[in-house]
Design a protein around this motif. Structure first.
Motif, short mmCIF file in Angstrom:
data_model
loop_
_atom_site.label_atom_id
_atom_site.label_comp_id
_atom_site.label_asym_id
_atom_site.label_seq_id
_atom_site.Cartn_x
_atom_site.Cartn_y
_atom_site.Cartn_z
N PRO A 166 0.85 -1.20 0.08
CA PRO A 166 0.07 0.25 -0.03
C PRO A 166 0.75 1.34 0.09
N GLY A 167 0.56 2.17 -0.89
CA GLY A 167 1.61 3.47 -1.09
C GLY A 167 2.44 3.09 -2.09
N GLY A 168 2.66 1.96 -2.39
CA GLY A 168 3.70 1.41 -3.90
C GLY A 168 3.46 2.20 -4.96
N ARG A 169 4.50 2.48 -5.80
CA ARG A 169 4.33 3.22 -6.93
C ARG A 169 4.76 2.34 -8.12
N LEU A 170 4.08 2.63 -9.30
CA LEU A 170 4.27 2.22 -10.42
C LEU A 170 5.22 3.14 -11.27
N ALA A 171 6.35 3.08 -12.12
CA ALA A 171 7.10 4.29 -12.35
C ALA A 171 7.73 3.57 -13.65
N ILE A 172 7.30 3.52 -14.80
CA ILE A 172 7.59 2.78 -15.88
C ILE A 172 7.96 3.73 -17.31
N SER A 173 8.64 3.23 -18.17
CA SER A 173 8.73 3.71 -19.70
C SER A 173 8.08 2.55 -20.35
N ASP A 174 7.07 3.32 -21.55
CA ASP A 174 6.50 2.09 -22.19
C ASP A 174 6.12 3.04 -23.47
N ILE A 175 5.87 2.03 -24.54
CA ILE A 175 5.10 2.78 -25.64
C ILE A 175 3.89 2.93 -25.63
N VAL A 176 3.55 3.95 -25.85
CA VAL A 176 1.98 4.55 -25.86
C VAL A 176 1.60 5.09 -27.08
N LEU A 177 0.26 4.78 -27.67
CA LEU A 177 -0.24 5.24 -28.77
C LEU A 177 -1.10 6.59 -28.77
#
Length: 271
Positions: A166-177
């Protein structure tokens, strides 16, 4: 009309990244773009083969804002570049996991960790749709141009939510259209393994993260790929695997300016 199955996509992705790992092991591979993503002070911390094996579209370690003592998980860790950088930032009291389904990449990543003398890392063999870690065991999840390769992104986001504290984070680089792909593009396997055909439109990306339970979802485009970049992806394709009814130039025109590299942020709320 023929559409690839999830198993066919997974096999093609695994084969492509196994080839990349073998190329990196012999000192050959795409490094120029990777070098532009990582500042010199980060590159100096890495074995050359970690840089050479990277096929990412961004630098999630700049996004993640890691702190000493945290536990980090990299989804699709490849040759280990982002795991090694993250491990140094979380320090001896922290831990960095790398998860990958390609044995050749895992072997390369473990060699890179030994060469870099980074002890607080662990590389796991598995799929990002079924993360082999306990519930609520990770503080931050990073990823670098990998989630777009999955044929079941709902499962990926559900698993990411499960293993985050809980309180954790997603921090990603990705291809988005910016808009949906034309139908023929989804039938070109090179566009799957090249991180394009499986990418989500930005609004769909937000919706799926919210449906998994995430809040504070942000998507920030960092680069737009134009015609030359799309042609470079298609140039790697085996002509025999491109359906005969597909006009590659038409697909290229439709993709140009529609494909972005983006930072994606989200938070698992505290109950």
């Amino acid at each position: 009309m023929t559409t690839a199955t999830p198993d066919e996509i997974r096999t093609a992705v695994r084969d492509r990244y196994a080839d990349a790992a073998r190329a990196a092991s012999t000192g050959d591979g795409p490094t120029a773009y990777t070098r532009s993503l990582y500042p010199e002070e980060q590159r100096d911390q890495l074995p050359e083969q970690a840089l050479t094996a990277s096929l990412g579209c961004g630098n999630p370690t700049l996004l993640a804002q890691l702190q000493p003592g945290q536990t980090v998980l990299d989804l699709g860790s490849g040759g280990g570049i982002d795991v090694l950088l993250s491990a140094r930032r979380v320090g001896a009291t922290g831990k960095a996991y790398g998860l990958d389904m390609t044995e050749e990449m895992l072997e390369l990543a473990r060699r890179n960790a030994a060469e870099a003398k980074v002890p607080n890392v662990e590389f796991l063999n598995g799929q990002i749709e079924a993360i082999p870690l306990p519930d609520a065991s990770v503080d931050v999840i990073i990823s670098n141009c990998v989630i777009n390769l999955s044929a079941d992104k709902d499962a990926v986001f559900a698993e990411a939510f499960r293993v985050l504290r809980p309180g954790g984070r997603l921090a990603i680089s990705d291809i988005v259209l910016t808009r949906a792909l034309p139908e023929p593009a989804s039938r070109v396997m090179a566009l799957w393994t090249g991180c394009v055909a499986g990418a989500l439109v930005a609004d769909d990306y937000r919706h799926k993260l919210c449906a998994a339970g995430f809040t504070a979802v942000e998507l920030q485009p960092t680069q737009v790929f134009h015609r030359d970049a799309v042609r470079e992806v298609l140039a790697d394709a085996d002509p025999g695997r491109i359906p005969g009814d597909i006009d590659i130039e038409e697909v290229t025109r439709a993709l140009a300016g529609n494909v972005t590299s983006s930072f994606v942020r989200a938070v698992k709320p505290i109950a």
